[in-house]
Structures are given as structure tokens and as C-alpha cells.
Design an enzyme around this catalytic site. Sequence first.
Site, PDB file in Angstrom:
ATOM      1  N   HIS A   7       4.064  -5.498   4.593  1.00 30.77           N
ATOM      2  CA  HIS A   7       3.928  -5.512   3.133  1.00 30.77           C
ATOM      3  C   HIS A   7       4.087  -4.111   2.547  1.00 30.77           C
ATOM      4  CE1 HIS A   7      -0.397  -4.968   4.377  1.00 30.77           C
ATOM      5  NE2 HIS A   7      -0.423  -4.153   3.361  1.00 30.77           N
ATOM      6  N   HIS A  79       0.954   2.171  -0.315  1.00 33.79           N
ATOM      7  CA  HIS A  79       1.226   2.305   1.129  1.00 33.79           C
ATOM      8  C   HIS A  79       2.246   1.272   1.574  1.00 33.79           C
ATOM      9  CE1 HIS A  79      -2.224  -0.631   1.202  1.00 33.79           C
ATOM     10  NE2 HIS A  79      -1.545  -1.163   2.191  1.00 33.79           N
ATOM     11  N   GLU A 130       0.127   1.966   6.870  1.00 34.30           N
ATOM     12  CA  GLU A 130      -0.833   1.030   7.481  1.00 34.30           C
ATOM     13  C   GLU A 130      -0.144   0.343   8.654  1.00 34.30           C
ATOM     14  OE1 GLU A 130      -2.076  -2.115   4.841  1.00 34.30           O
ATOM     15  OE2 GLU A 130      -3.511  -2.930   6.254  1.00 34.30           O
TER      16      GLU A 130
END
Length: 134
Positions: A7, A79, A130
Site C-alpha cells: 500500500h 509511507h 513499512e
Amino acid sequence: MIGRLNHVAIAVPDLTAAAALYRDTLGADVGPEQDEPDHGVTVVFITLPNTKIELLHPLGEGSPIAGFLEKNPSGGIHHICYEVEDIRAAAARLTASGARVLGTGEPKIGAHGKPVLFLHPKDFTGTLIELEEV
Ligand SMILES: CC[C@H](C(=O)O)C(=O)SCCNC(=O)CCNC(=O)[C@H](O)C(C)(C)COP(=O)(O)OP(=O)(O)OC[C@H]1O[C@@H](n2cnc3c(N)ncnc32)[C@H](O)[C@@H]1OP(=O)(O)O
Ligand SMILES: [Co+2]
């Protein structure tokens, strides 16, 4: 080591308005608001054919994204999340290479119920990364 893009996260000042924008103006498949108190955020996932967008808003005191929104009051890309097969092996390899794994270094369970870790943006071309174990 890193695999698929899981994502792209966008920090937003108004989660309801941002979700409506993606749903009504962009015609996207927008999920419900999800409180994630362990991460200090409320998230909304938008499902795209090839990845997801994660809308983020601070939840409670001391949210890790509060500083980002102060600096970017209109919001902004916060992020990117890559998938890995073995998050502990990835963390060990990254630490050995001199990269900083944020927090205690122990993975937390993220919004998808999978272990996640974060890498310091200053070590990765100004981008907060992440990792999510899949
Ligand atoms: C529910 C889980 C969900 C999921 O997908 O499963 C999530 O994604 S939860 C997302 C929210 N949680 C986190 O972001 C945890 C990791 N983040 C942090 O620990 C902090 O945000 C941190 C340490 C990256 C930055 O914290 P803060 O802004 O308070 O620290 P500084 O002001 O000292 O920043 C240091 C330096 O980094 C720059 N910075 C900060 N955030 C970002 C960013 N998102 N992208 C790029 N750069 C960033 C900041 O501007 C400072 O740079 P400098 O040049 O020194 O001013
Ligand atoms: Co995320």
C-alpha cells in the site's frame, strides 16, 4: 527481499472528507474507518486493482504522524509498504546493513493483522518504508 507494493499511505487532516473524495470524486472502492490504537492512527483502506491506498489520521495523544501533519497541514504521502516473506530475517539483514528499524525492532501487528516494521526515512532517500510480512 522486498516483494509486492502492499500500500501507499497518505496522511490526511480530515479522514471523512478524504474517504468521500476517493469514493465520490475518484469512484474508488473505499473501506470503513478502522481505529488502530496500538499505532496511534485511524485508517481507511482503498482497494485498487493492483494495490491499496491507506488514508491515515492521528488517533489519541502522541500519534507518530502528528508531526508529519503539522509540517504538511493539507496532508501528503506518508509511507510506502512493501511485502516481505520473513520480516525478522529482513529486519536482521537491514540492521546489519546499518539501516535503522524504528521502535523496539520487534514487529507489531498492522492493520491487515500481519507483522509490520518501519525503516527510518533518512536511511531510504527521505521515504518512510513499512515492511509487512505476508
Ligand atoms: C495500523 C498500521 C498501519 C499499517 O499499514 O498497518 C500503519 O501504516 S501505521 C502508520 C503510522 N506509524 C508510523 O508511521 C510508525 C513509524 N513512524 C515513526 O516512527 C515516525 O513517524 C518517524 C520516526 C518516522 C518520524 O517521526 P517524527 O516526524 O515525529 O520525527 P522527526 O520530526 O524527528 O522526523 C525525523 C526526520 O524524518 C522526517 N520525516 C518524518 N516523517 C516522515 C515521513 N513520513 N516521510 C519522510 N520523512 C519523514 C522529518 O521531516 C525529519 O526530517 P528532518 O530533515 O530532520 O526535519
Ligand atoms: Co501502512
